[in-house]
Design a protein around this motif. Structure first.
Motif, PDB file in Angstrom:
ATOM      1  N   VAL A  99      -2.756  18.931  -4.061  1.00  0.00           N
ATOM      2  CA  VAL A  99      -3.771  18.074  -3.463  1.00  0.00           C
ATOM      3  C   VAL A  99      -4.581  17.459  -4.600  1.00  0.00           C
ATOM      4  N   LEU A 100      -4.060  16.385  -5.172  1.00  0.00           N
ATOM      5  CA  LEU A 100      -4.713  15.687  -6.273  1.00  0.00           C
ATOM      6  C   LEU A 100      -4.693  14.193  -5.977  1.00  0.00           C
ATOM      7  N   VAL A 101      -5.397  13.399  -6.804  1.00  0.00           N
ATOM      8  CA  VAL A 101      -5.290  11.939  -6.682  1.00  0.00           C
ATOM      9  C   VAL A 101      -3.860  11.561  -7.038  1.00  0.00           C
ATOM     10  N   PRO A 102      -3.086  11.052  -6.083  1.00  0.00           N
ATOM     11  CA  PRO A 102      -1.663  10.815  -6.359  1.00  0.00           C
ATOM     12  C   PRO A 102      -1.481   9.698  -7.377  1.00  0.00           C
ATOM     13  N   ALA A 103      -0.554   9.923  -8.285  1.00  0.00           N
ATOM     14  CA  ALA A 103      -0.231   8.925  -9.309  1.00  0.00           C
ATOM     15  C   ALA A 103       1.278   8.716  -9.284  1.00  0.00           C
ATOM     16  N   PRO A 104       1.758   7.705  -8.579  1.00  0.00           N
ATOM     17  CA  PRO A 104       3.209   7.497  -8.465  1.00  0.00           C
ATOM     18  C   PRO A 104       3.820   7.100  -9.799  1.00  0.00           C
ATOM     19  N   GLU A 105       5.028   7.615 -10.044  1.00  0.00           N
ATOM     20  CA  GLU A 105       5.772   7.199 -11.241  1.00  0.00           C
ATOM     21  C   GLU A 105       6.326   5.782 -11.061  1.00  0.00           C
ATOM     22  N   ALA A 106       6.672   5.491  -9.801  1.00  0.00           N
ATOM     23  CA  ALA A 106       7.213   4.155  -9.508  1.00  0.00           C
ATOM     24  C   ALA A 106       6.847   3.812  -8.080  1.00  0.00           C
ATOM     25  N   GLU A 107       6.855   2.492  -7.780  1.00  0.00           N
ATOM     26  CA  GLU A 107       6.524   2.030  -6.442  1.00  0.00           C
ATOM     27  C   GLU A 107       7.654   1.182  -5.871  1.00  0.00           C
ATOM     28  N   LEU A 108       7.926   1.390  -4.593  1.00  0.00           N
ATOM     29  CA  LEU A 108       8.844   0.522  -3.856  1.00  0.00           C
ATOM     30  C   LEU A 108       7.984  -0.496  -3.120  1.00  0.00           C
ATOM     31  N   ARG A 109       7.861  -1.675  -3.722  1.00  0.00           N
ATOM     32  CA  ARG A 109       6.945  -2.685  -3.193  1.00  0.00           C
ATOM     33  C   ARG A 109       7.708  -3.728  -2.371  1.00  0.00           C
ATOM     34  N   LYS A 126       5.593 -16.369   6.985  1.00  0.00           N
ATOM     35  CA  LYS A 126       4.676 -17.217   7.744  1.00  0.00           C
ATOM     36  C   LYS A 126       4.045 -16.443   8.892  1.00  0.00           C
ATOM     37  N   ALA A 127       4.847 -15.628   9.572  1.00  0.00           N
ATOM     38  CA  ALA A 127       4.331 -14.830  10.685  1.00  0.00           C
ATOM     39  C   ALA A 127       3.313 -13.807  10.194  1.00  0.00           C
ATOM     40  N   LEU A 128       3.620 -13.153   9.069  1.00  0.00           N
ATOM     41  CA  LEU A 128       2.694 -12.148   8.524  1.00  0.00           C
ATOM     42  C   LEU A 128       1.379 -12.784   8.100  1.00  0.00           C
ATOM     43  N   ALA A 129       1.439 -14.033   7.659  1.00  0.00           N
ATOM     44  CA  ALA A 129       0.225 -14.707   7.210  1.00  0.00           C
ATOM     45  C   ALA A 129      -0.625 -15.205   8.368  1.00  0.00           C
ATOM     46  N   SER A 130      -0.077 -15.135   9.572  1.00  0.00           N
ATOM     47  CA  SER A 130      -0.792 -15.715  10.712  1.00  0.00           C
ATOM     48  C   SER A 130      -1.865 -14.802  11.298  1.00  0.00           C
ATOM     49  N   LEU A 131      -2.006 -13.584  10.814  1.00  0.00           N
ATOM     50  CA  LEU A 131      -3.085 -12.684  11.258  1.00  0.00           C
ATOM     51  C   LEU A 131      -3.354 -11.685  10.137  1.00  0.00           C
ATOM     52  N   PRO A 132      -4.507 -11.030  10.145  1.00  0.00           N
ATOM     53  CA  PRO A 132      -4.814 -10.051   9.094  1.00  0.00           C
ATOM     54  C   PRO A 132      -3.755  -8.942   9.081  1.00  0.00           C
ATOM     55  N   THR A 133      -3.054  -8.809   7.970  1.00  0.00           N
ATOM     56  CA  THR A 133      -1.908  -7.896   7.923  1.00  0.00           C
ATOM     57  C   THR A 133      -1.910  -7.094   6.633  1.00  0.00           C
ATOM     58  N   VAL A 134      -1.449  -5.835   6.771  1.00  0.00           N
ATOM     59  CA  VAL A 134      -1.161  -4.995   5.615  1.00  0.00           C
ATOM     60  C   VAL A 134       0.259  -4.495   5.777  1.00  0.00           C
ATOM     61  N   ILE A 135       1.029  -4.500   4.720  1.00  0.00           N
ATOM     62  CA  ILE A 135       2.409  -4.031   4.765  1.00  0.00           C
ATOM     63  C   ILE A 135       2.577  -2.854   3.827  1.00  0.00           C
ATOM     64  N   LEU A 186      -2.839  -6.244  11.985  1.00  0.00           N
ATOM     65  CA  LEU A 186      -1.506  -5.660  12.033  1.00  0.00           C
ATOM     66  C   LEU A 186      -1.264  -4.861  10.758  1.00  0.00           C
ATOM     67  N   ALA A 187      -0.673  -3.659  10.949  1.00  0.00           N
ATOM     68  CA  ALA A 187      -0.253  -2.832   9.819  1.00  0.00           C
ATOM     69  C   ALA A 187       1.217  -2.502  10.013  1.00  0.00           C
ATOM     70  N   VAL A 188       2.067  -2.964   9.091  1.00  0.00           N
ATOM     71  CA  VAL A 188       3.518  -2.838   9.232  1.00  0.00           C
ATOM     72  C   VAL A 188       4.002  -1.655   8.388  1.00  0.00           C
ATOM     73  N   ASP A 189       4.428  -0.584   9.078  1.00  0.00           N
ATOM     74  CA  ASP A 189       4.928   0.615   8.398  1.00  0.00           C
ATOM     75  C   ASP A 189       6.451   0.523   8.257  1.00  0.00           C
ATOM     76  N   ILE A 190       6.895  -0.544   7.645  1.00  0.00           N
ATOM     77  CA  ILE A 190       8.313  -0.770   7.377  1.00  0.00           C
ATOM     78  C   ILE A 190       8.410  -1.324   5.958  1.00  0.00           C
ATOM     79  N   LEU A 191       9.273  -0.730   5.155  1.00  0.00           N
ATOM     80  CA  LEU A 191       9.420  -1.190   3.768  1.00  0.00           C
ATOM     81  C   LEU A 191      10.251  -2.483   3.749  1.00  0.00           C
ATOM     82  N   LEU A 192       9.603  -3.597   3.485  1.00  0.00           N
ATOM     83  CA  LEU A 192      10.273  -4.909   3.442  1.00  0.00           C
ATOM     84  C   LEU A 192      10.670  -5.203   2.003  1.00  0.00           C
ATOM     85  N   ILE A 193      11.660  -4.455   1.518  1.00  0.00           N
ATOM     86  CA  ILE A 193      12.044  -4.513   0.115  1.00  0.00           C
ATOM     87  C   ILE A 193      13.186  -5.516  -0.073  1.00  0.00           C
ATOM     88  N   GLY A 194      13.079  -6.317  -1.088  1.00  0.00           N
ATOM     89  CA  GLY A 194      14.149  -7.240  -1.454  1.00  0.00           C
ATOM     90  C   GLY A 194      14.212  -8.458  -0.540  1.00  0.00           C
TER      91      GLY A 194
END
Length: 628
Positions: free
Chosen positions: A141-151, A118-127, A98-106
């Motif tokens: 078109v360069l190697v992107p270097a973000p100033e900040a990340e929304l993790r 718990k649900a995310l841990a139940s199968l191979p997942t990337v968020i 599973l690949a979740v294209d939703i920002l789960l911030i905060g």
């Protein structure tokens, strides 16, 4: 413009063109962004549309939070309890990763967050995580270097891998590349899509010098591990399942997920990110990411590595040099066709290569070659215009040394009369009686003025009667009729011109007050075969008419002097003229004032001639002119 100056300018433009093309080629090889990219994206979209839609791999499925889902939930964003149920449904349907294209911030509700973790841990997942980039890097078109990340919230990032979902768009907002490597504060980190592929295959892709290794296969990439996107078609080209259908326990929805890589994202109207693509003006961001993942899995990533860029550069420099060369060495019309064929050939090659998933740069050879080729074409056009002006001036100058008709013939046919030819021609000779005494009296300058007026009169009368002045000899002139090409009216024209010349010169002598010194004009004419040829040195020649006809016409002036006549025409000339005319000229030639058989110096046989005094010729001319 002198040839030496033109050659220097050509060399300078060609050098500048080579430098220009080489600079663009070097910039392209280095992957530096430029305004040229805008033209290339237009040509790329054309190639995409020419190729048309294609089938997406079945390994990738999108579970979409769509309009149906948002309507059923009654709110957006959806709650984490809802996402927990959705992830569990995807797991229970047998999804492999599973690949979740939703920002789960905060954090939200503690119980809800724990349930989702718990649900995310139940199968191979990337968020997903999002990067914030400096504006000056946004279009590069360069190697992107973000100033900040929304993790994501820490509880989620502890149970799932986290990857940046940023894509690289062109100036029009169309995603063209997906960076697979990001330069973060922790060093180089794999992207969301790269992690998703690793989760699905059970082994993370490894980075190579020019690409990534996926399941034992090396996938070439663009510079700095940028993945060029190869679109499948409009929205929905990649299988998409409504999240609500899955939660409604749809058998078909569950069956579609078994053993597949699932990308969970938002497609509902007016929410989530949207991108313009060649096939669809509003493609959801999750489908763009799914396209990149699918390209990696089926190996259809557009090939645009350093070797392809080098091929682009070689083509750009080669087409530029060839285009400039043909402009210099071929006629402009032919050069234009050859140059356009070169460009068309490259564009055709780019289309064919794209059908094989190879991204050749169609715009680079155009941008590299058009400015220098146009510059050379303008320079060549200017030089050709100058040369034509010189040729026209040379032709005009030549026509002053040769009869205009002969000058035109020589200019059109440089080999004219390289081989002598014989043809019937009417020849007139004319000179002034008393000129020697007059020239002694007037002096050189005024004598020249008199000669110029006389010669002008001769040329005008000859031209009016289709004759050519072949030579000026002091106060005399030689006129030919039937040169360069014989015609039926040559003898008639010669006789008419003879009367006109005697009358016109007589009038000029009287009007100029020269009658005290110039007593009269003498004219002799004959008709017969002559040899037209080039006489003189190889490097200095003139067109000449030679033969008995010319000699006789010249000697007839002596006959006129001995017999007190101004105009002497041979019976060969008058007979030929009478057979070609039916007007009063025929009557004038049939009854000349005197008709005698005379001896010609240098000839054995006597010649029958017709003789007129100046007054008799003037009277006949008046009658002929009145009739005409």
């Amino acid at each position: 413009m002198k040839l030496k100056l033109y050659a220097c300018l050509v060399a300078l433009v060609m050098l500048a063109g080579a430098i220009w093309a080489g600079g663009l080629a070097q910039s392209h090889i280095a992957g530096r962004a430029s305004v040229l990219d805008r033209l290339e994206t237009v040509l790329l979209d054309l190639r995409i549309l020419i190729k048309g839609p294609r089938e997406a791999p079945r390994d990738v499925v999108i579970v979409a939070i769509d309009d149906k889902t948002v309507t059923a939930v009654g709110q957006y964003p959806v709650g984490r309890n809802f996402l927990t149920a959705l992830v569990e449904g995807i797991r229970d349907a047998g999804a492999k990763a599973l690949a979740v294209d939703i920002l789960l911030i905060g954090k939200a509700d503690e119980a809800a967050d724990a349930g989702l973790a718990k649900a995310l841990a139940s199968l191979p997942t990337v968020i997903a995580a999002g990067g914030q980039f400096p504006l000056e890097q946004a279009a590069e078109v360069l190697v992107p270097a973000p100033e900040a990340e929304l993790r994501p919230y820490e509880a989620f990032s502890e149970v799932a891998s986290v990857g940046l979902v940023n894509v690289a768009t062109d100036a029009g907002g169309t995603p063209r590349h997906i960076p697979l490597i990001f330069k973060t504060g922790q060093g180089l980190a794999p992207s969301f899509g790269m992690l998703a592929v690793g989760k699905f295959l059970g082994a993370p892709p490894s980075v190579t010098a020019d690409g990534i290794r996926i399941a034992g296969r090396v996938q070439p990439l663009d510079l700095h591990w940028q993945q060029p996107l190869n679109y499948y078609g409009k929205g929905g080209a990649i299988r998409t399942i409504s999240a609500q259908s899955l939660l409604d326990d749809s058998v078909a929805a569950k069956a579609a997920l078994e053993g597949h890589l699932v990308l969970l994202g938002v497609t509902a109207s007016a929410v989530g990110d949207r991108f313009s693509t060649p096939f669809d003006p509003i493609l959801p961001g999750v489908e763009v990411l799914s396209t990149g993942v699918a390209n990696l899995l089926d190996g259809s990533v557009l090939l645009r590595d350093s070797r392809v860029r080098l091929c682009d550069a070689i083509a750009a420099v080669s087409i530029t040099l060839l285009g400039m060369a043909v402009v210099v060495f071929l006629p402009l019309a032919s050069a234009t066709i050859v140059y356009l064929l070169l460009l068309l050939g490259w564009l055709t090659a780019a289309v064919i290569a794209f059908n094989q998933d190879i991204w050749l740069n169609a715009a680079l050879p155009i941008a590299a070659s058009v400015p220098p080729v146009i510059a050379l074409a303008v320079l060549r056009e200017g030089f050709d215009w100058f040369r034509v002006r010189r040729l026209v001036a040379a032709r005009e100058a030549l026509s002053r040394f040769q009869a205009p008709d002969l000058a035109r013939r020589i200019a059109d046919d440089p080999d004219f009369l390289q081989v002598p030819r014989e043809q019937p021609v009417a020849i007139l000779f004319i000179d002034l009686a008393g000129y020697t005494t007059l020239s002694e009296k007037l002096g050189p300058a005024r004598t020249r003025d008199v000669l110029k007026a006389f010669h002008t009169l001769v040329v005008n009368e000859a031209a009016r009667n289709r004759g050519l002045v072949l030579d000026f000899m002091g106060d005399g002139a030689m006129i030919g009729f039937g040169i360069p090409d014989a015609a039926p009216r040559d003898a008639e024209d010669a006789c008419r011109c003879a009367f006109d010349l005697v009358g016109a010169v007589h009038d000029w002598i009287m009007a100029s007050g020269l009658n005290a010194d110039i007593r009269e004009v003498r004219l002799g004419g004959h008709y017969g075969p002559v040899v037209l040829s080039r006489l003189g040195h190889e490097n200095q020649q003139q067109i000449a008419a030679t033969g008995d006809c010319v000699n006789v016409a010249s000697r007839l002036m002596e006959v006129g002097k001995a017999r007190g006549a101004s105009m002497v025409l041979s019976s060969a000339l008058t007979s030929a003229a009478r057979s070609a005319t039916g007007n009063i000229l025929r009557e004038a030639l049939a009854r000349p004032p005197r008709l005698e058989a005379v001896a010609i110096r240098g000839r054995v046989q006597e010649l029958e001639v017709a003789l007129w005094t100046a007054d008799e010729a003037v009277r006949e001319r008046s009658g002929i002119s009145a009739t005409n």
